[in-house]
Scaffold this motif. Sequence first.
Motif, PDB file in Angstrom:
ATOM      1  N   ALA A 195      46.669  23.517  59.938  1.00  0.00           N
ATOM      2  CA  ALA A 195      45.575  23.411  60.904  1.00  0.00           C
ATOM      3  C   ALA A 195      44.490  22.484  60.370  1.00  0.00           C
ATOM      4  N   GLU A 253      46.439  18.121  72.026  1.00  0.00           N
ATOM      5  CA  GLU A 253      45.755  19.341  72.458  1.00  0.00           C
ATOM      6  C   GLU A 253      45.997  19.597  73.953  1.00  0.00           C
ATOM      7  N   SER A 299      53.301  19.655  68.914  1.00  0.00           N
ATOM      8  CA  SER A 299      51.990  19.583  69.561  1.00  0.00           C
ATOM      9  C   SER A 299      50.903  20.202  68.690  1.00  0.00           C
ATOM     10  N   ARG A 300      51.308  21.117  67.844  1.00  0.00           N
ATOM     11  CA  ARG A 300      50.346  21.725  66.914  1.00  0.00           C
ATOM     12  C   ARG A 300      50.844  21.463  65.495  1.00  0.00           C
ATOM     13  N   ALA A 331      49.652  20.726  74.355  1.00  0.00           N
ATOM     14  CA  ALA A 331      49.845  22.107  73.903  1.00  0.00           C
ATOM     15  C   ALA A 331      49.275  23.086  74.930  1.00  0.00           C
TER      16      ALA A 331
END
Length: 173
Positions: free
Chosen positions: A63, A134, A58-59, A137
């Motif tokens: 980044a 997003e 999910s992440r 998560a």
Amino acid sequence: MRHVLSATDETVIRKITENTVAPGVWLKTPTPPETVTSWLGPGWSLAGGPGFLMSAPSRPARAEAPPAVAEGYRLDTWTRAGLTRALVRSADGAFAARGQVAVTGSAYVVDQVETDPAHQRRGLGRLLMHKLAEVAAGQGATTGVLVATPEGRALYETVGWHVLAPLTSAVRN
């Protein structure tokens, strides 16, 4: 990537397709189509073209800044009965893109991601995939799954998804 087949796979698919007689029943299996064909019972045929079972965290590991909504578009999301839908509309309110996500435990399932051909190549698919991950998560999900077409696979791989297995669909005629 390689899927190891077992005698159980063949036995289960044969049993299901030989004992299912109602028309319109679908079967999906993480097995190559050339293998599944010989396992199908009478009245069954391959359907829907090639597919891929895909997964992603999910992440993402690295980044990335969330993609911005392209100029002239609006992204709306809403959640009802555990299903979050995302809809992108153009300035005149016309459909541009959509997708949905459901979270179950630590997993999330992305489904029905679509971009209208007139609105492709504007980052809307990437925007949707980011937004759906997003949302997942935020609900505690750590791993996503989805079924991709060859065209969808190309997009999903650019946003961190990877193929787990081929996915073959069959239908009872």
